[in-house]
Design an enzyme around this catalytic site. Structure first.
Site, PDB file in Angstrom:
ATOM      1  N   HIS A 298       2.419   3.208  -8.862  1.00  0.00           N
ATOM      2  CA  HIS A 298       2.068   1.649  -9.434  1.00  0.00           C
ATOM      3  C   HIS A 298       3.443   1.320 -10.235  1.00  0.00           C
ATOM      4  O   HIS A 298       3.750   0.220 -10.221  1.00  0.00           O
ATOM      5  CB  HIS A 298       0.911   1.597 -10.210  1.00  0.00           C
ATOM      6  CG  HIS A 298      -0.376   2.090  -9.314  1.00  0.00           C
ATOM      7  ND1 HIS A 298      -0.482   1.692  -8.102  1.00  0.00           N
ATOM      8  CD2 HIS A 298      -1.500   2.775  -9.657  1.00  0.00           C
ATOM      9  CE1 HIS A 298      -1.711   2.032  -7.513  1.00  0.00           C
ATOM     10  NE2 HIS A 298      -2.203   2.794  -8.592  1.00  0.00           N
TER      11      HIS A 298
ATOM     12  N   GLY B 145       0.033   5.434  -4.442  1.00  0.00           N
ATOM     13  CA  GLY B 145      -1.001   6.629  -4.721  1.00  0.00           C
ATOM     14  C   GLY B 145      -0.143   8.077  -4.030  1.00  0.00           C
ATOM     15  O   GLY B 145       0.155   8.883  -4.432  1.00  0.00           O
TER      16      GLY B 145
ATOM     17  N   ARG C  48       2.349  -5.102   5.759  1.00  0.00           N
ATOM     18  CA  ARG C  48       1.687  -3.921   5.219  1.00  0.00           C
ATOM     19  C   ARG C  48       2.347  -2.767   5.358  1.00  0.00           C
ATOM     20  O   ARG C  48       2.768  -2.357   6.261  1.00  0.00           O
ATOM     21  CB  ARG C  48       0.189  -3.763   5.738  1.00  0.00           C
ATOM     22  CG  ARG C  48      -0.719  -2.579   4.949  1.00  0.00           C
ATOM     23  CD  ARG C  48      -2.026  -2.441   5.572  1.00  0.00           C
ATOM     24  NE  ARG C  48      -2.707  -1.518   4.876  1.00  0.00           N
ATOM     25  CZ  ARG C  48      -3.913  -1.557   4.051  1.00  0.00           C
ATOM     26  NH1 ARG C  48      -4.441  -2.527   4.514  1.00  0.00           N
ATOM     27  NH2 ARG C  48      -4.498  -0.743   3.265  1.00  0.00           N
TER      28      ARG C  48
ATOM     29  N   ASP D 295       0.920  -1.263   0.003  1.00  0.00           N
ATOM     30  CA  ASP D 295       0.191   0.027   0.180  1.00  0.00           C
ATOM     31  C   ASP D 295       0.773   1.229   0.050  1.00  0.00           C
ATOM     32  O   ASP D 295       1.912   1.186   0.558  1.00  0.00           O
ATOM     33  CB  ASP D 295      -0.820  -0.021   1.102  1.00  0.00           C
ATOM     34  CG  ASP D 295      -1.978   0.941   1.010  1.00  0.00           C
ATOM     35  OD1 ASP D 295      -2.313   1.339   0.075  1.00  0.00           O
ATOM     36  OD2 ASP D 295      -2.433   1.320   2.272  1.00  0.00           O
TER      37      ASP D 295
ATOM     38  N   ASN E 153     -10.705  -3.311  -5.697  1.00  0.00           N
ATOM     39  CA  ASN E 153      -9.917  -2.312  -6.624  1.00  0.00           C
ATOM     40  C   ASN E 153     -10.641  -2.422  -8.043  1.00  0.00           C
ATOM     41  O   ASN E 153     -10.320  -1.092  -8.696  1.00  0.00           O
ATOM     42  CB  ASN E 153      -8.553  -2.719  -6.945  1.00  0.00           C
ATOM     43  CG  ASN E 153      -7.456  -2.534  -5.904  1.00  0.00           C
ATOM     44  OD1 ASN E 153      -6.359  -3.173  -5.665  1.00  0.00           O
ATOM     45  ND2 ASN E 153      -7.592  -1.638  -4.908  1.00  0.00           N
TER      46      ASN E 153
HETATM   47  C1  FPP Z   1      -2.003   0.289  -3.169  1.00  0.00           C
HETATM   48  O1  FPP Z   1      -1.611   1.636  -3.610  1.00  0.00           O
HETATM   49  C2  FPP Z   1      -1.513  -0.502  -4.311  1.00  0.00           C
HETATM   50  C3  FPP Z   1      -2.296  -1.230  -5.238  1.00  0.00           C
HETATM   51  C4  FPP Z   1      -3.837  -0.772  -5.079  1.00  0.00           C
HETATM   52  C5  FPP Z   1      -1.771  -1.928  -6.105  1.00  0.00           C
HETATM   53  C6  FPP Z   1      -0.552  -2.703  -5.834  1.00  0.00           C
HETATM   54  C7  FPP Z   1       0.006  -2.822  -7.189  1.00  0.00           C
HETATM   55  C8  FPP Z   1       1.176  -2.719  -7.619  1.00  0.00           C
HETATM   56  C9  FPP Z   1       2.541  -2.623  -6.653  1.00  0.00           C
HETATM   57  C10 FPP Z   1       1.658  -2.843  -8.982  1.00  0.00           C
HETATM   58  C11 FPP Z   1       1.355  -4.406  -9.542  1.00  0.00           C
HETATM   59  C12 FPP Z   1       2.269  -5.489  -8.773  1.00  0.00           C
HETATM   60  C13 FPP Z   1       2.643  -6.588  -9.104  1.00  0.00           C
HETATM   61  C14 FPP Z   1       3.588  -7.374  -8.765  1.00  0.00           C
HETATM   62  C15 FPP Z   1       2.098  -7.219 -10.568  1.00  0.00           C
HETATM   63  P1  FPP Z   1      -2.772   2.614  -3.638  1.00  0.00           P
HETATM   64  O2  FPP Z   1      -2.850   3.123  -4.688  1.00  0.00           O
HETATM   65  O3  FPP Z   1      -3.841   2.154  -2.874  1.00  0.00           O
HETATM   66  O4  FPP Z   1      -2.077   3.861  -2.779  1.00  0.00           O
HETATM   67  P2  FPP Z   1      -2.679   4.984  -1.684  1.00  0.00           P
HETATM   68  O5  FPP Z   1      -3.262   4.083  -0.542  1.00  0.00           O
HETATM   69  O6  FPP Z   1      -1.623   5.556  -1.197  1.00  0.00           O
HETATM   70  O7  FPP Z   1      -3.580   5.794  -2.805  1.00  0.00           O
END
Ligand code: FPP
Length: 242
Positions: free
Chosen positions: A31, A17, A182, A14, A62
């Site tokens: 990402h 973003g 996490r 996490d 998601n």
């Molecule tokens: C959370 O960050 C992360 C995700 C929703 C997706 C995680 C995906 C990746 C790291 C890319 C794909 C990975 C692989 C291994 C194929 P967020 O966007 O919710 O962050 P935020 O809470 O700061 O908004």
């Protein structure tokens, strides 16, 4: 480093973003960097001889993100599978998926299936990607399958137990996670391996996923090594058995 190595580490990646925002970059850049960090993470776990690593790459919830972001995450997941295929085979790492592969866009699914097939015989480690995964949805699927089996006379209600429930879940071939990490500062599981994490140790890091490092991984593994896992028993019982 500890001599008690978790046999299964699962990571909620996490903070992509927020990291991007902190750098004045679009969310997608978070990402993109997150994928690179996921690559470092599987290499680091492999080098430490952790037998199972599970990454929460795309949750069932998601799907509710803006179309543009979903499209990008799907592209990144497919690219991850394809660009890491040779390295996974070379390292003898098997890739697997939990969640709903059928729901993924066809090009993503094909890329992922290509890597699942190419690494099928690999045995030094299992890298599991949670894709379109949510534990509640996985349980719903299992309950439906159990009901269908019962209706067809293949399963009696009194035969339903923890193991039979597990056998209908997409996690059926995974051992329960020993350690769930996490990143991103939030302290929740977000529908990740809820059934399987009943006895897991949890480690929360304030670091945003794009800044996750091997040092943080080692800290989490060391913290795990210092915790006493009692599985419902008393410390005295454990001491008597040691
Ligand atoms: C959370 O960050 C992360 C995700 C929703 C997706 C995680 C995906 C990746 C790291 C890319 C794909 C990975 C692989 C291994 C194929 P967020 O966007 O919710 O962050 P935020 O809470 O700061 O908004």
């Amino acid at each position: 480093m500890t001599d008690r190595l978790p046999q299964h580490i699962a990571i909620i990646m996490d903070g992509n973003g927020r990291w991007a925002r902190s750098q004045d970059l679009p969310r997608g850049a978070g990402h993109e960097r997150g994928v690179k960090v996921a690559e470092h993470a599987y290499r680091a776990c492999h080098e430490r001889r952790v037998p199972h690593l599970t990454l929460y790459a795309f949750s069932y919830s998601n799907w509710r993100r803006p179309d543009e972001e979903v499209t990008m995450l799907m592209r990144l997941c497919g690219e991850f599978a394809e660009t890491n295929r040779d390295e996974l085979v070379e390292r003898n790492i098997r890739m697997r998926v939990i969640g709903d592969l059928e729901e993924l866009p066809t090009p993503t699914r094909h890329r992922i299936e290509g890597t699942l097939e190419a690494t099928e015989a690999c045995r030094s480690m299992t890298l599991t990607l949670a894709l379109g995964y949510g534990c509640r949805n996985d349980l719903v699927g299992a309950v439906r399958a159990i009901a269908a089996h019962a209706q067809a006379g293949l399963l009696l209600p009194e035969e339903i137990d923890e193991d039979s429930i597990r056998s209908f879940m997409t996690t059926s071939e995974l051992p329960d996670p020993d350690l769930i990490i996490r990143t991103g500062g939030e302290k929740r599981l977000s529908d990740f391996l809820l059934f399987e994490s009943a006895m897991s140790e949890l480690y929360f890091s304030h670091t945003m996923w794009p800044e996750f490092t091997e040092e943080i991984l080692d800290k989490a593994i060391s913290a795990y090594g210092r915790r006493q896992r009692r599985f419902g028993r008393t410390p005295e019982q454990l001491a008597a058995e040691a």
